[in-house]
Design an enzyme around this catalytic site. Structure first.
Site, PDB file in Angstrom:
ATOM      1  N   ASP A 167      59.569 126.406  27.618  1.00  0.00           N
ATOM      2  CA  ASP A 167      60.180 126.592  29.031  1.00  0.00           C
ATOM      3  C   ASP A 167      61.388 127.300  28.931  1.00  0.00           C
ATOM      4  OD1 ASP A 167      59.917 124.894  31.922  1.00  0.00           O
ATOM      5  OD2 ASP A 167      61.666 125.258  31.407  1.00  0.00           O
ATOM      6  N   MET A 217      55.095 119.411  37.453  1.00  0.00           N
ATOM      7  CA  MET A 217      53.390 119.485  36.844  1.00  0.00           C
ATOM      8  C   MET A 217      53.397 119.601  35.493  1.00  0.00           C
ATOM      9  SD  MET A 217      51.086 118.974  39.486  1.00  0.00           S
ATOM     10  CE  MET A 217      49.710 119.968  39.380  1.00  0.00           C
ATOM     11  N   GLU A 227      44.097 120.780  53.140  1.00  0.00           N
ATOM     12  CA  GLU A 227      45.279 119.702  53.051  1.00  0.00           C
ATOM     13  C   GLU A 227      46.194 120.013  54.276  1.00  0.00           C
ATOM     14  OE1 GLU A 227      48.777 120.093  50.310  1.00  0.00           O
ATOM     15  OE2 GLU A 227      47.165 119.343  49.031  1.00  0.00           O
ATOM     16  N   LYS A 260      40.747 125.911  45.036  1.00  0.00           N
ATOM     17  CA  LYS A 260      42.047 125.557  45.313  1.00  0.00           C
ATOM     18  C   LYS A 260      42.861 125.860  46.407  1.00  0.00           C
ATOM     19  CE  LYS A 260      45.718 122.659  44.015  1.00  0.00           C
ATOM     20  NZ  LYS A 260      46.919 123.495  44.857  1.00  0.00           N
ATOM     21  N   SER A 267      45.341 120.183  41.170  1.00  0.00           N
ATOM     22  CA  SER A 267      45.629 119.338  42.313  1.00  0.00           C
ATOM     23  C   SER A 267      45.801 117.958  41.704  1.00  0.00           C
ATOM     24  CB  SER A 267      44.597 119.210  43.401  1.00  0.00           C
ATOM     25  OG  SER A 267      45.038 118.478  44.548  1.00  0.00           O
ATOM     26  N   GLY A 298      55.653 126.364  30.632  1.00  0.00           N
ATOM     27  CA  GLY A 298      56.152 125.700  32.368  1.00  0.00           C
ATOM     28  C   GLY A 298      56.061 124.268  31.990  1.00  0.00           C
ATOM     29  N   LEU A 299      57.396 123.656  32.016  1.00  0.00           N
ATOM     30  CA  LEU A 299      57.149 122.123  31.895  1.00  0.00           C
ATOM     31  C   LEU A 299      58.072 121.600  33.017  1.00  0.00           C
ATOM     32  CD1 LEU A 299      58.079 122.101  27.963  1.00  0.00           C
ATOM     33  CD2 LEU A 299      55.957 121.946  28.983  1.00  0.00           C
ATOM     34  N   GLY A 300      58.035 122.077  34.239  1.00  0.00           N
ATOM     35  CA  GLY A 300      58.669 121.289  35.354  1.00  0.00           C
ATOM     36  C   GLY A 300      57.678 120.159  35.606  1.00  0.00           C
TER      37      GLY A 300
END
Length: 302
Positions: free
Chosen positions: A30, A11, A171, A164, A112, A7-9
């Site tokens: 990805d 984040m 938040e 989290k 985060s 997963g290389l989006g």
């Protein structure tokens, strides 16, 4: 250390960059081949030394489940999978049990930091057995912010994502408070420069925070926020926080109200507000705004 990253989006891609800057080797996979270093999960795993470490950074739910199931057939005894996405903490135990059947370790990690993490570091909250944490500690050390804080072994499997989740609930409430304060300051014809008021709060006040810094940045870039539509999604973790609070009989009124405010933002013409307006008209004769324009009147010819 050599690690696989799935997963290389926004984040995942930034995490790969931060890890490489710290001297670690990252083999990324990805679905978008333009982002990937390997053309399949199997090809990625083949490039890793044993014990293999794979960090999963894909959307929660079915994508994470499918990825972990595939990795269970590719990895072996002594390897470790880290789920760094926003998975629900209740899924972590099932994932740990699935991998344990293949003698593969599992660590859940709440992350985060958003798009700023590549530069500032990522706050990490991780759960799992101490021996599994030890295998991946160099990765955590590279991703966390500088200094003594910013990372915590929160407890057993599930503790990282639970921590989290609560973080995200807090938040929600903080952002809602800032947003309501901004709206009130803008509404009253008294304060000359609302952005400067918010900016003044960034030093010396008890409500200073990074979120406040980001609010001021947004106001500097778009005074009055005229380019932003009043619509806010929820990631799911706000809902999960409220559900966990209900299950444990813990009152969280501020977080709950902030979550419900997001739902209000999705309504162009709130049905609940229509009902309230109608009731106010019935009991007090209060004026009601029609949802239709007044019909044209015939000209007075008398």
């Amino acid at each position: 250390m050599r690690i696989g990253l799935v997963g290389l989006g926004k984040m995942g891609g930034n995490m790969r960059a931060r890890l490489r800057a710290a001297g670690h080797e990252v083999v990324g996979y990805d679905r978008n081949p333009e982002l990937a270093d390997a053309d399949s999960l199997a090809a990625m795993v083949e490039q890793l030394p044993s014990p293999k470490v794979v960090w999963v950074m894909v959307p929660a739910g079915d994508p994470t489940q499918a990825t972990i199931e595939e990795l269970a057939g590719l990895l072996g005894s002594g390897d470790v999978v880290i789920d760094g996405g926003n998975s629900r903490w209740t899924d972590d135990q099932a994932h740990a049990e699935l991998l344990a059947a293949h003698q593969i370790g599992f660590v859940d990690c709440g992350v985060s930091g958003g798009v700023w993490g590549a530069t500032n570091g990522y706050a990490l909250m991780y759960g799992g057995a101490a021996e599994e944490i030890a295998k991946v500690q160099p990765i955590f050390d590279a991703l966390k912010p500088e200094g003594d804080s910013g990372a915590v072994h929160a407890g057993k499997v599930g503790a990282g994502h639970f921590a989290k989740m609560v973080h995200n609930g807090i938040e929600y409430a903080l952002m809602q408070a800032y947003a309501e304060g901004w709206e009130l300051l803008e509404k009253v014809d008294l304060v000359d420069n609302v952005t400067e008021v918010f900016d003044s709060w960034r030093e010396g006040t008890v409500i200073r925070s990074w979120l406040l810094d980001l609010m001021v940045k947004a106001l500097d870039e778009d005074p009055g926020l005229s380019e932003v539509k009043g619509f806010a999604e929820d990631s799911g973790e706000g809902r999960w926080t409220v559900e966990a609070a209900i299950e444990n009989a813990v009152p969280v009124p501020a977080i709950t109200a902030a979550l419900f405010a997001r739902f209000v933002s999705r309504q162009d013409d709130s049905p609940a507000m229509k009902a309230i307006a109608a009731m106010r008209n019935q009991f007090g004769g209060h004026a009601v705004r029609s949802s239709h324009p007044d019909p044209p009147q015939a000209p007075d010819v008398t």
